[in-house]
Design a protein around this motif. Sequence first.
Motif, PDB file in Angstrom:
ATOM      1  N   GLY A  27       0.814  -1.216   0.000  1.00 60.08           N
ATOM      2  CA  GLY A  27       0.000   0.000   0.000  1.00 60.08           C
ATOM      3  C   GLY A  27       0.843   1.259   0.000  1.00 60.08           C
ATOM      4  O   GLY A  27       0.515   2.240  -0.678  1.00 60.08           O
ATOM      5  N   LEU A  28       1.933   1.250   0.738  1.00 61.97           N
ATOM      6  CA  LEU A  28       2.823   2.415   0.768  1.00 61.97           C
ATOM      7  C   LEU A  28       3.528   2.619  -0.571  1.00 61.97           C
ATOM      8  O   LEU A  28       3.743   3.758  -1.001  1.00 61.97           O
ATOM      9  N   VAL A  29       3.880   1.520  -1.223  1.00 58.65           N
ATOM     10  CA  VAL A  29       4.553   1.638  -2.522  1.00 58.65           C
ATOM     11  C   VAL A  29       3.586   2.201  -3.563  1.00 58.65           C
ATOM     12  O   VAL A  29       3.970   3.009  -4.411  1.00 58.65           O
ATOM     13  N   LEU A  30       2.308   1.799  -3.499  1.00 59.13           N
ATOM     14  CA  LEU A  30       1.334   2.258  -4.484  1.00 59.13           C
ATOM     15  C   LEU A  30       0.949   3.729  -4.280  1.00 59.13           C
ATOM     16  O   LEU A  30       0.710   4.444  -5.250  1.00 59.13           O
ATOM     17  N   HIS A  31       0.888   4.175  -3.025  1.00 62.28           N
ATOM     18  CA  HIS A  31       0.389   5.524  -2.730  1.00 62.28           C
ATOM     19  C   HIS A  31       1.375   6.597  -3.166  1.00 62.28           C
ATOM     20  O   HIS A  31       2.574   6.503  -2.916  1.00 62.28           O
ATOM     21  N   LYS A  32       0.824   7.616  -3.812  1.00 58.47           N
ATOM     22  CA  LYS A  32       1.604   8.796  -4.187  1.00 58.47           C
ATOM     23  C   LYS A  32       1.079   9.973  -3.370  1.00 58.47           C
ATOM     24  O   LYS A  32      -0.085  10.010  -2.999  1.00 58.47           O
ATOM     25  N   PRO A  33       1.913  10.959  -3.070  1.00 58.95           N
ATOM     26  CA  PRO A  33       1.547  12.010  -2.110  1.00 58.95           C
ATOM     27  C   PRO A  33       0.261  12.779  -2.414  1.00 58.95           C
ATOM     28  O   PRO A  33      -0.482  13.091  -1.514  1.00 58.95           O
ATOM     29  N   LEU A  34      -0.035  13.100  -3.645  1.00 60.40           N
ATOM     30  CA  LEU A  34      -1.186  13.954  -3.940  1.00 60.40           C
ATOM     31  C   LEU A  34      -2.384  13.175  -4.478  1.00 60.40           C
ATOM     32  O   LEU A  34      -3.277  13.758  -5.083  1.00 60.40           O
ATOM     33  N   THR A  35      -2.436  11.884  -4.249  1.00 55.46           N
ATOM     34  CA  THR A  35      -3.553  11.067  -4.718  1.00 55.46           C
ATOM     35  C   THR A  35      -4.373  10.579  -3.524  1.00 55.46           C
ATOM     36  O   THR A  35      -3.891  10.583  -2.390  1.00 55.46           O
ATOM     37  N   PRO A  36      -5.619  10.180  -3.759  1.00 53.82           N
ATOM     38  CA  PRO A  36      -6.433   9.650  -2.648  1.00 53.82           C
ATOM     39  C   PRO A  36      -5.843   8.364  -2.068  1.00 53.82           C
ATOM     40  O   PRO A  36      -5.145   7.622  -2.740  1.00 53.82           O
ATOM     41  N   LYS A  37      -6.162   8.134  -0.799  1.00 51.85           N
ATOM     42  CA  LYS A  37      -5.606   6.970  -0.115  1.00 51.85           C
ATOM     43  C   LYS A  37      -6.433   5.707  -0.328  1.00 51.85           C
ATOM     44  O   LYS A  37      -5.968   4.613  -0.059  1.00 51.85           O
ATOM     45  N   PRO A  39      -7.527   3.857  -3.034  1.00 52.74           N
ATOM     46  CA  PRO A  39      -6.983   2.760  -3.851  1.00 52.74           C
ATOM     47  C   PRO A  39      -5.772   2.070  -3.224  1.00 52.74           C
ATOM     48  O   PRO A  39      -5.605   0.861  -3.381  1.00 52.74           O
ATOM     49  N   ALA A  40      -4.973   2.818  -2.490  1.00 50.44           N
ATOM     50  CA  ALA A  40      -3.814   2.202  -1.829  1.00 50.44           C
ATOM     51  C   ALA A  40      -4.267   1.254  -0.722  1.00 50.44           C
ATOM     52  O   ALA A  40      -3.685   0.179  -0.535  1.00 50.44           O
ATOM     53  N   PHE A  41      -5.324   1.628   0.031  1.00 56.26           N
ATOM     54  CA  PHE A  41      -5.875   0.738   1.054  1.00 56.26           C
ATOM     55  C   PHE A  41      -6.421  -0.543   0.432  1.00 56.26           C
ATOM     56  O   PHE A  41      -6.191  -1.639   0.942  1.00 56.26           O
ATOM     57  N   LEU A  42      -7.167  -0.398  -0.657  1.00 54.52           N
ATOM     58  CA  LEU A  42      -7.730  -1.571  -1.318  1.00 54.52           C
ATOM     59  C   LEU A  42      -6.637  -2.477  -1.866  1.00 54.52           C
ATOM     60  O   LEU A  42      -6.722  -3.705  -1.768  1.00 54.52           O
ATOM     61  N   TYR A  43      -5.625  -1.892  -2.449  1.00 55.06           N
ATOM     62  CA  TYR A  43      -4.518  -2.675  -2.998  1.00 55.06           C
ATOM     63  C   TYR A  43      -3.775  -3.416  -1.877  1.00 55.06           C
ATOM     64  O   TYR A  43      -3.469  -4.595  -1.996  1.00 55.06           O
ATOM     65  N   GLY A  44      -3.503  -2.705  -0.788  1.00 58.06           N
ATOM     66  CA  GLY A  44      -2.836  -3.329   0.353  1.00 58.06           C
ATOM     67  C   GLY A  44      -3.663  -4.453   0.954  1.00 58.06           C
ATOM     68  O   GLY A  44      -3.134  -5.500   1.330  1.00 58.06           O
ATOM     69  N   GLY A  45      -4.985  -4.260   1.019  1.00 56.01           N
ATOM     70  CA  GLY A  45      -5.857  -5.319   1.526  1.00 56.01           C
ATOM     71  C   GLY A  45      -5.864  -6.535   0.622  1.00 56.01           C
ATOM     72  O   GLY A  45      -5.884  -7.674   1.093  1.00 56.01           O
ATOM     73  N   GLY A  46      -5.861  -6.303  -0.678  1.00 49.98           N
ATOM     74  CA  GLY A  46      -5.808  -7.416  -1.615  1.00 49.98           C
ATOM     75  C   GLY A  46      -4.501  -8.173  -1.525  1.00 49.98           C
ATOM     76  O   GLY A  46      -4.481  -9.415  -1.564  1.00 49.98           O
ATOM     77  N   VAL A  47      -3.418  -7.447  -1.387  1.00 51.01           N
ATOM     78  CA  VAL A  47      -2.108  -8.097  -1.242  1.00 51.01           C
ATOM     79  C   VAL A  47      -2.045  -8.858   0.079  1.00 51.01           C
ATOM     80  O   VAL A  47      -1.497  -9.970   0.139  1.00 51.01           O
TER      81      VAL A  47
END
Length: 65
Positions: A27-37, A39-47
Motif C-alpha cells: 500500500g505504501l509503494v502504491l500511494h503517491k503524495p497527492l492522490t487519494p488513499k 486505492p492504496a488501502f484496497l490494494y494493500g488489503g488485496g495483497v
Amino acid sequence: MNLSFGVKLLIFAICFLFSIIVGIVAGLVLHKPLTPKGPAFLYGGGVFGGTLTLCLVVLSTLGIL
C-alpha cells in the motif's frame, strides 16, 4: 507432521503478521503524495489476502497446518 495446537496457532500468527507487513508495504509503494488513499488501502488489503492465502496453502501442503 504432528504439531500441538499451540504451535500451529503460533505459526498462523506469524503468517498473519507477515501478511500484514507485506500488505502495508504494498500500500505504501502504491500511494503517491497527492492522490487519494482509498486505492492504496484496497490494494494493500488485496495483497494481504493473497499473501495470507499463499502462506496457508504452502504450509498446509507441507503438512504443517
